[in-house]
Design a protein around this motif. Sequence first.
Motif, short mmCIF file in Angstrom:
data_model
loop_
_atom_site.label_atom_id
_atom_site.label_comp_id
_atom_site.label_asym_id
_atom_site.label_seq_id
_atom_site.Cartn_x
_atom_site.Cartn_y
_atom_site.Cartn_z
N ILE A 99 105.43 12.28 -88.94
CA ILE A 99 105.47 11.19 -89.92
C ILE A 99 106.44 10.13 -89.40
N SER A 100 105.95 8.91 -89.28
CA SER A 100 106.79 7.80 -88.84
C SER A 100 107.28 7.02 -90.05
N VAL A 101 108.58 6.99 -90.22
CA VAL A 101 109.19 6.18 -91.27
C VAL A 101 109.43 4.79 -90.69
N ALA A 102 108.79 3.79 -91.26
CA ALA A 102 108.90 2.42 -90.77
C ALA A 102 109.73 1.62 -91.76
N ILE A 103 110.86 1.13 -91.30
CA ILE A 103 111.76 0.40 -92.19
C ILE A 103 112.06 -0.97 -91.60
N SER A 104 111.90 -1.99 -92.43
CA SER A 104 112.26 -3.35 -92.04
C SER A 104 113.52 -3.74 -92.80
N VAL A 105 114.51 -4.26 -92.08
CA VAL A 105 115.82 -4.55 -92.67
C VAL A 105 116.13 -6.03 -92.51
N TYR A 106 116.58 -6.62 -93.60
CA TYR A 106 117.06 -8.01 -93.54
C TYR A 106 118.29 -8.12 -94.42
N VAL A 138 109.56 18.48 -92.90
CA VAL A 138 108.66 17.56 -92.23
C VAL A 138 109.25 17.19 -90.87
N ARG A 139 108.38 16.73 -89.98
CA ARG A 139 108.82 16.24 -88.66
C ARG A 139 108.70 14.72 -88.68
N ILE A 140 109.80 14.04 -88.44
CA ILE A 140 109.80 12.58 -88.58
C ILE A 140 110.35 11.89 -87.34
N CYS A 198 105.08 2.52 -84.40
CA CYS A 198 105.17 3.94 -84.75
C CYS A 198 104.19 4.78 -83.94
N HIS A 199 104.55 6.06 -83.77
CA HIS A 199 103.72 6.99 -83.02
C HIS A 199 103.08 8.06 -83.89
N GLY A 200 103.51 8.19 -85.13
CA GLY A 200 103.08 9.30 -85.97
C GLY A 200 101.66 9.18 -86.48
N GLU A 201 101.11 10.32 -86.89
CA GLU A 201 99.79 10.36 -87.51
C GLU A 201 99.83 9.72 -88.89
N TYR A 202 101.00 9.81 -89.53
CA TYR A 202 101.20 9.23 -90.86
C TYR A 202 102.33 8.22 -90.82
N LEU A 203 102.23 7.20 -91.67
CA LEU A 203 103.25 6.17 -91.78
C LEU A 203 103.86 6.21 -93.18
N ALA A 204 105.17 6.05 -93.23
CA ALA A 204 105.88 6.01 -94.51
C ALA A 204 106.81 4.80 -94.50
N LYS A 220 110.54 14.11 -100.74
CA LYS A 220 109.57 13.03 -100.91
C LYS A 220 108.41 13.15 -99.91
N LEU A 221 108.71 13.17 -98.63
CA LEU A 221 107.65 13.15 -97.63
C LEU A 221 106.84 14.44 -97.62
#
Length: 322
Positions: free
Chosen positions: A11-18, A37-39, A88-94, A106-107
């Motif tokens: 699972i790839s956690v994608a976070i955008s920060v500003y 989970v594997r993240i 991201c490289h994961g099969e799933y995106l969070a 959560k995940l």
Amino acid sequence: MHSAPHPQPLISVAISVYNGARFLQPQMDSILAQQDVRIEVVAVDDGSCDESLAILNAYAARDPRIRVHANPGNLGLTRSFERAMSLCHGEYLAPGDQDDVWHPAKLSRLLAAIGDRDMAYCDSLYIDEAGTPTGRRVSDDVEMLHGANPMQFVFANSASGHAMLLRRGLFEHTCPLTPALYYDWQLALYAAASAGIALVDEPLVRFRRHARALSAIGKASPARLANRNLVWFDERRLLLRAWMASNLGDTRRASRMLKAIERAYQAAGSLPLLAAVWRERRAMYPGRRWPAFAAVKLYGRLLRKLRRAHAEASNPENPRQA
């Protein structure tokens, strides 16, 4: 001879920060504390002028699961999240917001719920700026939609990015996203038009509400408030066009509704709009005892919004007309 068990999906956690330094550390800690989970964590800084990038780099130096990227300039919410997910490289995106706090399960609970759907999402508990629960949930304010009825997600959305898990294949199929629309609105629409959306009816995110929050839920800019009905119709048309371009599901439904809205918006008559809403009544309101009543109610709501949109457009003091 026994075959080796399949590893957990990534699972790839994608976070955008500003400019998120104030609340970033509790969120990062909650992401890294996800259980069972594997993240990987892909964090993109969108041109912050505070300590956000330094905080992200410090986390990456301590944890090899984290990769940090800095945008060359400020891309804005949708394009920055799109870039984060594309890395991201994961099969799933969070997707993850910079100022929330995730439940440790959560995940894992979203992954268990997604099944053969393209997306799963959960409820969220509001917290204030200090992190104190307000006693309310997102589900107290909006109907939590799910299933495979994309037209529902044209007129309303309850699947926020901070609460969702989606298949990377859906994201890749639907890129590029429309910059003028929130990224999570688009992804929820696409998921509903494809394999559908599962709902986990638990508040697995502490969703922070404060003056500088970037999320659309619970806030609106003065310009948006002044033109709320014009903006609303602009967004509905963009969503319908995005659905048509995606080639997911029955895009003829999107085409018919778009034509009906545009005719009504141009004051060419509202009967086509009534016909389009009536045609969608059972798909949009599955399981309801009176889907016809719900359709007529939606039609009345649309007519009121149309009248207000025309009033906004004709107001000479409206800054949009300048």
